[in-house]
Design an enzyme around this catalytic site. Structure first.
Site, PDB file in Angstrom:
ATOM      1  N   HIS A  57       0.809  -1.215   0.000  1.00  0.00           N
ATOM      2  CA  HIS A  57       0.000   0.000   0.000  1.00  0.00           C
ATOM      3  C   HIS A  57       0.845   1.269   0.000  1.00  0.00           C
ATOM      4  O   HIS A  57       2.045   1.272   0.291  1.00  0.00           O
ATOM      5  CB  HIS A  57      -0.939   0.010   1.213  1.00  0.00           C
ATOM      6  CG  HIS A  57      -0.247   0.034   2.537  1.00  0.00           C
ATOM      7  ND1 HIS A  57       0.129   1.201   3.172  1.00  0.00           N
ATOM      8  CD2 HIS A  57       0.141  -0.967   3.371  1.00  0.00           C
ATOM      9  CE1 HIS A  57       0.703   0.918   4.333  1.00  0.00           C
ATOM     10  NE2 HIS A  57       0.729  -0.389   4.477  1.00  0.00           N
ATOM     11  N   CYS A  80       3.059  -5.214   6.893  1.00  0.00           N
ATOM     12  CA  CYS A  80       2.638  -4.836   5.544  1.00  0.00           C
ATOM     13  C   CYS A  80       3.773  -4.091   4.836  1.00  0.00           C
ATOM     14  O   CYS A  80       4.748  -3.667   5.464  1.00  0.00           O
ATOM     15  CB  CYS A  80       1.387  -3.977   5.586  1.00  0.00           C
ATOM     16  SG  CYS A  80      -0.112  -4.908   6.022  1.00  0.00           S
TER      17      CYS A  80
END
Length: 370
Positions: free
Chosen positions: A261, A280
């Protein structure tokens, strides 16, 4: 084998048959190790034996190559064709061959480092010509397109919350995504901050809900109640320029619930070492990567829509007709211009893999000297 070939009839037929079976099994095992890796956590021998369909099958490859003159080439062809792998292999051949022939001492430490990273490349051996590779120790993302290669900086997980290695496929992207805070972060980090400062949630566009989706007012009394049983509550962050996911998220199936992301913390990409996340992966120039994926998907016309939705904070899913393989690897070295690039070992994983492959520590003398 020599007895069977040089003195026909000396070795009994049952012993010849047993030898044939054992030799064939050893060759099949070697081919599987060359293709999938000897210590691949996702492909143990039991899973490899049960494979059908499009996955590499050593028995079929060996059978197809039995008519060829060079059986060794058939066996060697089981290895990854990836350029990174071939470069490491070339370097190892040079170390074991050229240096040894020139009376150099073989640098055992470098040989072992190459060997364990070649093993890791076998674990991600998908054979794709188009893919995304995130390499944790180098903090980089490479998008390999049919005729181009693009590099991006990434932020990966901290050693205490490491990014896992895996192989999956990016199936869609979402602009202006909402972020559901993972349970551990909610309980250990978010709630303590909110209790100290009740404005913390509002300032960060965060809201708390119970499991039925009912909004919980962030009063001191309510936050104290939530802290007693955080498992029956969750927090969600709305879309916006300071959303933890940034303005674009790339989704791919995985057992770890991680994703790739954008991030509002762009300053982190200026750091040399970028292990700051909870697992992440944050990517610099996320919109550029999204546009490249849309172009490869035959939807270049939608890049304008992607830009519009990002700049207006509009939530929209962009589904890919052709999912793109994503490999998250842990390569502590690569070869550049024929020389070894050492990226360090941020999660301290090299030694355990080296011990599993070699079973012994390095000898005292590992330096390259004449």
């Amino acid at each position: 084998m020599h007895a069977m070939l040089d003195t026909p009839g000396k070795v009994s037929i049952p012993l010849q048959a047993r030898y044939d079976i054992l030799l064939t099994d050893a060759i099949l095992n070697l081919m599987n190790n060359l293709h999938y890796g000897k210590l691949n956590p996702e492909f143990p021998a039991s899973r490899i034996d049960a494979l059908t369909g499009t996955k590499f099958q050593a028995d079929a490859a060996l059978l197809a190559g039995m008519g060829q003159k060079d059986l060794l080439s058939v066996i060697a062809a089981a290895q990854p064709a990836d350029k990174l792998y071939r470069a490491m292999q070339w370097r190892m051949h040079m170390l074991e061959g050229q240096l040894q022939g020139d009376c150099y001492e073989i640098p055992e430490a470098e040989v072992r480092k190459l060997a364990i990273n070649m093993e890791r490349l076998r674990w991600s051996n998908t054979g794709d010509s188009v893919y995304i590779q995130v390499n944790i120790p180098s903090y980089t993302l490479i998008y390999r397109a049919p005729d181009s290669l693009y590099r991006f900086k990434v932020v990966v997980g901290k050693p205490e919350t490491p990014t896992p290695t895996l192989v999956s496929a990016i199936t869609y992207m979402t602009t202006a995504p909402e972020w559901k805070v993972p349970a551990k972060i909610f309980a250990r980090e978010l709630l303590p901050k909110a209790k100290k400062d009740t404005a913390f949630l509002e300032n960060n566009h965060l809201a708390i809900y119970d499991l039925k989706g009912n909004f919980v007012q962030p009063t001191a009394a309510n936050l104290a109640l939530v802290s007693k049983t955080p498992a029956i509550y969750f927090a969600r962050q709305s879309a916006g320029c300071d959303n933890a996911l940034g303005l674009l998220v790339f989704r791919f199936a995985n057992a770890y619930d991680i994703y790739l992301h954008d991030t509002p913390e762009q300053a982190l990409f200026k750091r040399k070492e970028r292990a700051f996340s909870h697992g992440c992966i944050r990517v610099e120039q996320a919109e550029k990567l999204g546009s490249l994926l849309l172009s490869y998907d035959g939807a270049k016309a939608r890049t304008g829509l992607l830009h519009r939705d990002i700049t207006t904070y509009t939530k929209q899913n962009f589904v890919l007709k052709k999912p793109v393989t994503i490999k998250i690897t842990y390569l502590t070295c690569m070869i550049k211009d024929g020389e070894l690039q050492d990226f360090g070992d941020p999660y301290q994983l090299d030694h355990s893999l080296e011990m599993a492959m070699y079973g012994t520590d390095l000898p005292l003398s590992t330096s390259l000297k004449k």
